[in-house]
Design a protein around this motif. Structure first.
Motif, PDB file in Angstrom:
ATOM      1  N   CYS A 152       0.859  -1.182   0.000  1.00 43.59           N
ATOM      2  CA  CYS A 152       0.000   0.000   0.000  1.00 43.59           C
ATOM      3  C   CYS A 152       0.888   1.222   0.000  1.00 43.59           C
ATOM      4  O   CYS A 152       1.769   1.354   0.846  1.00 43.59           O
ATOM      5  CB  CYS A 152      -0.915   0.023   1.218  1.00 43.59           C
ATOM      6  SG  CYS A 152      -1.886   1.562   1.324  1.00 43.59           S
ATOM      7  N   SER A 153       0.649   2.104  -0.962  1.00 42.37           N
ATOM      8  CA  SER A 153       1.317   3.401  -0.954  1.00 42.37           C
ATOM      9  C   SER A 153       0.254   4.456  -0.764  1.00 42.37           C
ATOM     10  O   SER A 153      -0.650   4.596  -1.593  1.00 42.37           O
ATOM     11  CB  SER A 153       2.074   3.634  -2.254  1.00 42.37           C
ATOM     12  OG  SER A 153       2.711   4.903  -2.199  1.00 42.37           O
ATOM     13  N   ILE A 154       0.316   5.167   0.343  1.00 42.97           N
ATOM     14  CA  ILE A 154      -0.739   6.117   0.701  1.00 42.97           C
ATOM     15  C   ILE A 154      -0.156   7.510   0.859  1.00 42.97           C
ATOM     16  O   ILE A 154       0.909   7.691   1.451  1.00 42.97           O
ATOM     17  CB  ILE A 154      -1.481   5.632   1.980  1.00 42.97           C
ATOM     18  CG1 ILE A 154      -2.678   6.531   2.304  1.00 42.97           C
ATOM     19  CG2 ILE A 154      -0.555   5.512   3.172  1.00 42.97           C
ATOM     20  CD1 ILE A 154      -3.650   5.898   3.321  1.00 42.97           C
ATOM     21  N   ASP A 200      -6.966   1.515  -6.702  1.00 44.55           N
ATOM     22  CA  ASP A 200      -6.665   2.696  -5.916  1.00 44.55           C
ATOM     23  C   ASP A 200      -7.903   3.199  -5.190  1.00 44.55           C
ATOM     24  O   ASP A 200      -9.021   2.807  -5.481  1.00 44.55           O
ATOM     25  CB  ASP A 200      -5.973   3.788  -6.740  1.00 44.55           C
ATOM     26  CG  ASP A 200      -6.795   4.282  -7.914  1.00 44.55           C
ATOM     27  OD1 ASP A 200      -7.995   3.981  -8.000  1.00 44.55           O
ATOM     28  OD2 ASP A 200      -6.218   4.989  -8.746  1.00 44.55           O
ATOM     29  N   ALA A 240      -4.605   6.316  -2.093  1.00 43.01           N
ATOM     30  CA  ALA A 240      -3.771   5.133  -1.897  1.00 43.01           C
ATOM     31  C   ALA A 240      -3.845   4.234  -3.116  1.00 43.01           C
ATOM     32  O   ALA A 240      -4.881   4.134  -3.766  1.00 43.01           O
ATOM     33  CB  ALA A 240      -4.220   4.353  -0.662  1.00 43.01           C
ATOM     34  N   GLY A 241      -2.724   3.590  -3.429  1.00 44.81           N
ATOM     35  CA  GLY A 241      -2.695   2.482  -4.379  1.00 44.81           C
ATOM     36  C   GLY A 241      -2.411   1.218  -3.594  1.00 44.81           C
ATOM     37  O   GLY A 241      -1.539   1.234  -2.716  1.00 44.81           O
ATOM     38  N   LEU A 242      -3.140   0.145  -3.878  1.00 41.07           N
ATOM     39  CA  LEU A 242      -2.978  -1.093  -3.105  1.00 41.07           C
ATOM     40  C   LEU A 242      -2.862  -2.293  -4.026  1.00 41.07           C
ATOM     41  O   LEU A 242      -3.483  -2.336  -5.091  1.00 41.07           O
ATOM     42  CB  LEU A 242      -4.172  -1.328  -2.183  1.00 41.07           C
ATOM     43  CG  LEU A 242      -4.371  -0.303  -1.060  1.00 41.07           C
ATOM     44  CD1 LEU A 242      -5.568   0.569  -1.341  1.00 41.07           C
ATOM     45  CD2 LEU A 242      -4.502  -0.994   0.281  1.00 41.07           C
ATOM     46  N   THR A 243      -2.079  -3.271  -3.586  1.00 42.31           N
ATOM     47  CA  THR A 243      -1.983  -4.560  -4.270  1.00 42.31           C
ATOM     48  C   THR A 243      -2.374  -5.670  -3.295  1.00 42.31           C
ATOM     49  O   THR A 243      -1.935  -5.670  -2.145  1.00 42.31           O
ATOM     50  CB  THR A 243      -0.549  -4.809  -4.773  1.00 42.31           C
ATOM     51  OG1 THR A 243      -0.180  -3.758  -5.667  1.00 42.31           O
ATOM     52  CG2 THR A 243      -0.446  -6.144  -5.512  1.00 42.31           C
TER      53      THR A 243
END
Lengths: 140, 140, 140, 140
Positions: free
Chosen positions: D84-86, D115, D130-133
């Motif tokens: 997660c990049s927030i 996202d 946020a982008g999440l995987t």
């Protein structure tokens, strides 16, 4: 926030300030909602197999956000990327240009934040997404 | 995890599989703790002002993690980057090569995760840091 | 950069400013190289199955970086996280505290950047890694 | 991709599998384009000053993406966040619930990527993105 640099102005700025790479990019559209720019894919952007390289995708996302910010604050050449988080989701289609769609989510006094979707031209499933932060130099 | 490709093997792999960019990189060292690779900075990596461009730094971090993974699993050309989050912290010193130090933090069956620090050669304050995830293709 | 708040000072700061969560954390060590803090895992941090939740891991990484920055600049309660990219790599061991090790990579006038590794106490393979950026309020 | 779990099904899933936190969240809407979920902010989510804490925002983004993925693949409790990049962009408004809008950008065999935007309820400027995987466990 009002647009202060249009497609023509952004194109001129790229040519003047980033002559080395300006011809790689074509600014397609700029509105308050979205800036669209194309990577005119050449052999220098490709990996073996004919797919666009990761650094070229990163570079496109970075240029798209940079131009989207400039479209609102004017030609501030010294804005710098401080963070980029990029997800590579699909292999780009061979033999196609890449399109970036950037939106500005925050334009603060010091930091600007936005995100970008990348598509192979003419396709609807994104090949990559990125969130980016730029630091904006203080006015002098 | 044991190292299965050393500096010589990784250098040969780059030359064979990524001929276009192999000469840009020099693999300096590979141990279980750290892989070190240098970007031999040329004019194609520079922005106006003589500083290394963001895409070039991204590309160096990406290559460093790729080689660090291969050093443990062997020459799997199809491993692909799925995520990179990179922080640009300082302007690289003009006229210097860039050094990447990569470490592998997880090597799973499907995903490998690690991080990278980038330095201007001969300096101790990092210019950038990145976390990267690679997807490893299933064995066939 | 010199350490201006030690374990005792940071512990007192947490208790005074973040009374609600201060008892969840134990500051273990602080040096120029590394700050170490423990999450004293309680039921409120767990997911079904007894593993520490993602938000609890995020919170630990965030606190660790915050304290690492304060250890160098003093008690600036208003420093705020602007970005965190976190990779969850392994399931934490059930029934164990989590340890964060944070290092500051850049301490600028406006932004501070660092990274954090999280471990289940007593284990050597990290369960998560994170890169974080904090905005530091201007001195008044 | 078709929606296979609607608001009712997702709400029931949360209550059954995540009883501890289910009451914190209200699933508002789910379509192929967007899943919307509210964090019913309570004192446990607040920092001094009355603003929603970073871990609570992270947790909301994480739940939103999880539910968006499940809405397409069905109740796979074992899907796990891998990255997660927030970006925290604005301070949430005090005394308001938080709304998450999640979209799925890729739903692969192994990884799902999407996202999320977070808003203070009733406001239009996002407080975070946020982008999440997620890693999706193999079918057995």
């Amino acid at each position: 926030m009002a647009i202060v640099m249009d497609v023509h102005a952004l194109t001129g700025f790229l040519a003047a300030e980033f002559a080395q790479v300006a011809k790689d990019f074509t600014v397609l559209a700029v509105t308050e909602a979205l800036l669209e720019v194309r990577l005119n894919v050449g052999t220098q952007h490709l990996r073996p197999g004919g797919t666009v390289s990761g650094p070229s995708m990163f570079g496109l996302a970075d240029v798209a956000m940079y131009l989207a910010i400039l479209s609102r604050i004017g030609p501030v050449a010294l804005a710098v990327t401080t963070n980029c988080s990029i997800d590579f989701m699909r292999k780009p289609a061979a033999g196609r240009a890449l399109i970036a769609q950037a939106r500005v989510l925050k334009l603060g006094r010091v930091l600007a934040v936005g995100d970008v979707l990348l598509f192979s031209e003419g396709q609807t499933a994104p090949v990559a997404r990125a969130g980016l932060t730029y630091a904006i130099p203080p006015k002098t």
